[in-house]
Design a protein around this motif. Structure first.
Motif, PDB file in Angstrom:
ATOM      1  N   GLY A  19       0.819  -1.212   0.000  1.00 29.53           N
ATOM      2  CA  GLY A  19       0.000   0.000   0.000  1.00 29.53           C
ATOM      3  C   GLY A  19       0.846   1.253   0.000  1.00 29.53           C
ATOM      4  N   ILE A  20       1.918   1.239   0.795  1.00 26.03           N
ATOM      5  CA  ILE A  20       2.840   2.382   0.816  1.00 26.03           C
ATOM      6  C   ILE A  20       3.517   2.532  -0.541  1.00 26.03           C
ATOM      7  CG2 ILE A  20       4.986   3.267   1.811  1.00 26.03           C
ATOM      8  CD1 ILE A  20       4.164   1.900   4.440  1.00 26.03           C
ATOM      9  N   GLY A  21       3.983   1.412  -1.104  1.00 27.02           N
ATOM     10  CA  GLY A  21       4.673   1.450  -2.383  1.00 27.02           C
ATOM     11  C   GLY A  21       3.810   1.974  -3.511  1.00 27.02           C
ATOM     12  N   VAL A  22       2.511   1.647  -3.465  1.00 22.45           N
ATOM     13  CA  VAL A  22       1.598   2.097  -4.520  1.00 22.45           C
ATOM     14  C   VAL A  22       1.315   3.594  -4.413  1.00 22.45           C
ATOM     15  CG1 VAL A  22      -0.771   1.924  -5.376  1.00 22.45           C
ATOM     16  CG2 VAL A  22       0.514  -0.155  -4.872  1.00 22.45           C
ATOM     17  N   SER A  23       1.040   4.065  -3.213  1.00 20.16           N
ATOM     18  CA  SER A  23       0.565   5.448  -3.040  1.00 20.16           C
ATOM     19  C   SER A  23       1.681   6.472  -2.867  1.00 20.16           C
ATOM     20  CB  SER A  23      -0.374   5.524  -1.829  1.00 20.16           C
ATOM     21  OG  SER A  23       0.305   5.176  -0.630  1.00 20.16           O
ATOM     22  N   ILE A  24       2.883   6.029  -2.523  1.00 17.46           N
ATOM     23  CA  ILE A  24       3.916   6.982  -2.116  1.00 17.46           C
ATOM     24  C   ILE A  24       4.449   7.809  -3.289  1.00 17.46           C
ATOM     25  CG2 ILE A  24       6.030   5.573  -2.405  1.00 17.46           C
ATOM     26  CD1 ILE A  24       6.680   6.572   0.542  1.00 17.46           C
ATOM     27  N   THR A  25       4.316   7.311  -4.529  1.00 19.68           N
ATOM     28  CA  THR A  25       4.778   8.079  -5.686  1.00 19.68           C
ATOM     29  C   THR A  25       3.966   9.369  -5.847  1.00 19.68           C
ATOM     30  OG1 THR A  25       5.530   6.107  -6.852  1.00 19.68           O
ATOM     31  CG2 THR A  25       5.063   8.032  -8.191  1.00 19.68           C
ATOM     32  N   ALA A  26       2.637   9.228  -5.841  1.00 19.68           N
ATOM     33  CA  ALA A  26       1.781  10.418  -5.944  1.00 19.68           C
ATOM     34  C   ALA A  26       1.943  11.310  -4.725  1.00 19.68           C
ATOM     35  CB  ALA A  26       0.320   9.996  -6.093  1.00 19.68           C
ATOM     36  N   LEU A  27       2.186  10.699  -3.551  1.00 17.07           N
ATOM     37  CA  LEU A  27       2.371  11.478  -2.328  1.00 17.07           C
ATOM     38  C   LEU A  27       3.596  12.382  -2.452  1.00 17.07           C
ATOM     39  CD1 LEU A  27       1.639  12.069   0.655  1.00 17.07           C
ATOM     40  CD2 LEU A  27       3.136  10.166   1.275  1.00 17.07           C
ATOM     41  N   PHE A  28       4.733  11.830  -2.863  1.00 15.12           N
ATOM     42  CA  PHE A  28       5.955  12.634  -2.969  1.00 15.12           C
ATOM     43  C   PHE A  28       5.854  13.653  -4.103  1.00 15.12           C
ATOM     44  CE2 PHE A  28       7.825  10.159   0.216  1.00 15.12           C
ATOM     45  CZ  PHE A  28       9.028  10.747   0.593  1.00 15.12           C
ATOM     46  N   SER A  29       5.135  13.302  -5.154  1.00  8.93           N
ATOM     47  CA  SER A  29       4.881  14.281  -6.204  1.00  8.93           C
ATOM     48  C   SER A  29       4.133  15.481  -5.635  1.00  8.93           C
ATOM     49  CB  SER A  29       4.072  13.630  -7.333  1.00  8.93           C
ATOM     50  OG  SER A  29       3.626  14.600  -8.253  1.00  8.93           O
ATOM     51  N   GLY A  30       3.091  15.208  -4.862  1.00 13.34           N
ATOM     52  CA  GLY A  30       2.298  16.284  -4.281  1.00 13.34           C
ATOM     53  C   GLY A  30       3.059  17.109  -3.269  1.00 13.34           C
ATOM     54  N   LEU A  31       3.909  16.449  -2.475  1.00 10.13           N
ATOM     55  CA  LEU A  31       4.637  17.163  -1.427  1.00 10.13           C
ATOM     56  C   LEU A  31       5.642  18.158  -1.991  1.00 10.13           C
ATOM     57  CD1 LEU A  31       5.365  14.270   1.125  1.00 10.13           C
ATOM     58  CD2 LEU A  31       3.716  16.130   1.370  1.00 10.13           C
ATOM     59  N   PHE A  32       6.257  17.834  -3.114  1.00  5.20           N
ATOM     60  CA  PHE A  32       7.358  18.655  -3.621  1.00  5.20           C
ATOM     61  C   PHE A  32       7.008  19.488  -4.841  1.00  5.20           C
ATOM     62  CE2 PHE A  32       9.601  15.390  -1.174  1.00  5.20           C
ATOM     63  CZ  PHE A  32      10.443  16.189  -0.413  1.00  5.20           C
ATOM     64  N   ILE A  33       5.801  19.360  -5.377  1.00  5.16           N
ATOM     65  CA  ILE A  33       5.500  20.011  -6.649  1.00  5.16           C
ATOM     66  C   ILE A  33       5.462  21.543  -6.534  1.00  5.16           C
ATOM     67  CG2 ILE A  33       2.955  20.055  -6.504  1.00  5.16           C
ATOM     68  CD1 ILE A  33       3.039  18.910  -9.433  1.00  5.16           C
ATOM     69  N   VAL A  34       5.030  22.064  -5.385  1.00  5.70           N
ATOM     70  CA  VAL A  34       5.026  23.518  -5.198  1.00  5.70           C
ATOM     71  C   VAL A  34       6.454  24.039  -5.133  1.00  5.70           C
ATOM     72  CG1 VAL A  34       4.365  25.391  -3.667  1.00  5.70           C
ATOM     73  CG2 VAL A  34       2.781  23.502  -4.060  1.00  5.70           C
ATOM     74  N   LEU A  35       7.312  23.342  -4.389  1.00  7.96           N
ATOM     75  CA  LEU A  35       8.716  23.743  -4.260  1.00  7.96           C
ATOM     76  C   LEU A  35       9.433  23.685  -5.601  1.00  7.96           C
ATOM     77  CD1 LEU A  35      11.317  24.378  -2.694  1.00  7.96           C
ATOM     78  CD2 LEU A  35      11.514  21.926  -2.204  1.00  7.96           C
ATOM     79  N   THR A  36       9.312  22.560  -6.305  1.00  6.69           N
ATOM     80  CA  THR A  36      10.036  22.403  -7.576  1.00  6.69           C
ATOM     81  C   THR A  36       9.495  23.320  -8.666  1.00  6.69           C
ATOM     82  OG1 THR A  36       8.609  20.517  -8.132  1.00  6.69           O
ATOM     83  CG2 THR A  36      10.729  20.025  -7.120  1.00  6.69           C
ATOM     84  N   GLY A  37       8.169  23.582  -8.633  1.00  8.76           N
ATOM     85  CA  GLY A  37       7.598  24.512  -9.607  1.00  8.76           C
ATOM     86  C   GLY A  37       8.195  25.893  -9.468  1.00  8.76           C
ATOM     87  N   GLY A  38       8.313  26.371  -8.228  1.00  7.57           N
ATOM     88  CA  GLY A  38       8.908  27.686  -7.987  1.00  7.57           C
ATOM     89  C   GLY A  38      10.385  27.727  -8.346  1.00  7.57           C
TER      90      GLY A  38
END
Length: 460
Positions: A52-71
């Motif tokens: 469950g962690i392996g499946v969901s963690i990709t979208a989770l890390f995308s969401g966590l860092f997308i504001v930072l990396t976008g800026g």
């Protein structure tokens, strides 16, 4: 605030193909796991909680860092960040190919999430910068098709490859596509903006990351150890404390990681909340694909073929949603799209129907599901972006996209936890309850649209 290189260069077909392949490198390969979960879990001997962690963690890390990396991409270079994201995706894919146990698999999935956080905002900015007029509309449509359509394509593609060559080959193809994308984008003049230097709010980012990671781990812990276990309760306590601290330390900051003033705009608030909830129904994909394989004895390829209607319909209706937006405003198409999504999921819940008739219901349900998300996509995005001031559009876009990724991560984690919490001998009940979670998400999305977004949303 000016772009330093955008004045002379014009985007061409080569760049656009590179951008589309970069976007697909996330959806087509990272999200293919939603249809390969049973095969991967068996191959690596992972527990349901770790899977469950392996499946969901990709979208989770995308969401966590997308504001930072976008800026950062805006300041340091969008081409540079697009290429960096592709390299990170290649490294993550290599880890997945060589993984023999849960830790390396999860590490590879984390890197794929970080890669998506680099790629998605940077490529969107390149589209907006290097294409004008009708060419820009065309480029945005292709980018959206790669983003939204990729979610449908991944189920079919992942199942077909896993059933023939094996699930690891999906990530071999991921490397090949990433290399091609890198070559096509490489050499594009750099695009970045000159902005006033503002100290980034790392405290807010850290508090938010801790809270969201604890939530994701807490959901998996509840599945594996029970809701009342000390581990689960500790993680949920971290979530609550973390979010409270995040809110009170951020709300009055001028450089806050998340601009809470944006949520005073009811258009933006309704679009963002409903976007989070409708992305959470990604849990439908993993529940129905897993049930079709475990409960109905289908191969991952055949289970993936059930989603072909979803793929075709979402690709077609994205442009229809755009036309409805222009004719009716945003609110009605958003409600219409969410309602169609609800009907699609309901059709899949008739798990007691035996024989080929249930497969027909799933195929039709998937198709209506795709129609709903396709109609919703453009009006929602337009509502979020067009109703904020120009100086805040970058921040607003990042938060809106973050809601997409976090919604997907949390929805998948909750759906899989509910599905796995029911005994293996009651797989039909597990599927019904797992799909029921997604029905709740859609109902809440419809409520958020109807009661938050004002009725006067017709485009001027």
């Amino acid at each position: 605030m000016k772009d330093t290189n955008a004045s002379t260069y014009k985007g061409d077909a080569k760049l656009l193909i590179g951008i589309i392949l970069a976007v697909l490198s996330f959806w087509l390969f990272a999200q293919s796991v939603l249809n390969m979960e049973p095969a991967i879990q068996k191959s690596l001997g992972m527990t349901s909680g770790a899977m469950g962690i392996g499946v969901s963690i990709t979208a989770l890390f995308s969401g966590l860092f997308i504001v930072l990396t976008g800026g950062l991409a805006d300041r340091l270079g969008r081409v540079k960040f697009s290429l960096a994201g592709l390299v990170i995706n290649i490294i993550g894919s290599i880890l997945l190919i060589i993984a023999q146990s849960a830790p390396l698999f999860i590490a590879g999935r984390i890197l794929q999430g970080v890669a998506a956080a680099f790629i998605m905002p940077a490529t969107m900015a390149l589209v907006k910068t290097y294409y004008d007029g009708a060419e820009r509309q065309r480029a945005v449509s292709y980018w959206s098709i790669g983003s939204w359509g990729g979610s449908g394509l991944c189920s079919f593609f992942g199942g077909a490859i896993a059933s023939t060559l094996g699930w690891r080959y999906v990530f071999i193809f991921s490397i090949i596509v990433s290399v091609i994308s890198f070559i096509l984008i490489m050499g594009t003049p750099e695009s970045k903006v000159v902005v006033e230097k503002v100290k980034f709010d790392f405290l807010g980012l850290i508090l938010f990351i801790i809270s969201m990671l604890a939530l994701n781990l807490g959901i998996s812990s509840a599945q594996q150890y029970g809701l009342q276990s000390s581990r689960t309760l500790t993680l949920l306590a971290v979530v609550i404390v973390g979010l409270v601290l995040f809110y009170f330390t951020e709300k009055n900051k001028s450089n806050s990681f998340m601009d809470f003033n944006l949520f005073k705009n009811r258009f933006y608030l309704g679009a963002t909340i409903s976007n989070f909830l409708l992305n959470a129904v990604a849990g439908t994909l993993i529940v129905i694909n897993t049930y079709m394989q475990i409960g109905r004895g289908l191969s991952s390829a055949v289970a993936g073929e059930m989603s072909l209607g979803y793929l075709v319909c979402i690709l077609i209706t994205i442009r229809i949603g755009e036309k409805l937006l222009q004719k009716m405003g945003a609110r009605k198409p958003m409600v219409l799209g969410a309602s169609a999504t609800l009907i699609g999921i309901i059709l899949m819940t008739f798990v007691n129907v035996q024989g080929p008739l249930y497969l027909v219901l799933v195929f039709i349900g998937y198709s209506i599901f795709g129609i709903g998300l396709g109609i919703y996509a453009t009006p929602s995005t337009d509502t979020a972006i067009s109703n904020v001031s120009d100086e805040k559009v970058g921040s607003a876009s990042g938060i809106y996209k973050m809601a997409s990724s976090l919604g997907s991560a949390i929805g998948v984690a909750i759906s899989l936890a509910v599905f796995s919490s029911v005994g293996a001998d009651k797989v039909s009940t597990a599927a019904f309850l797992g799909l029921g979670v997604n029905i709740i998400f859609v109902i809440l999305a419809i409520i958020s649209i109807m009661f938050i977004i004002p009725k006067s949303t017709k485009m001027k």
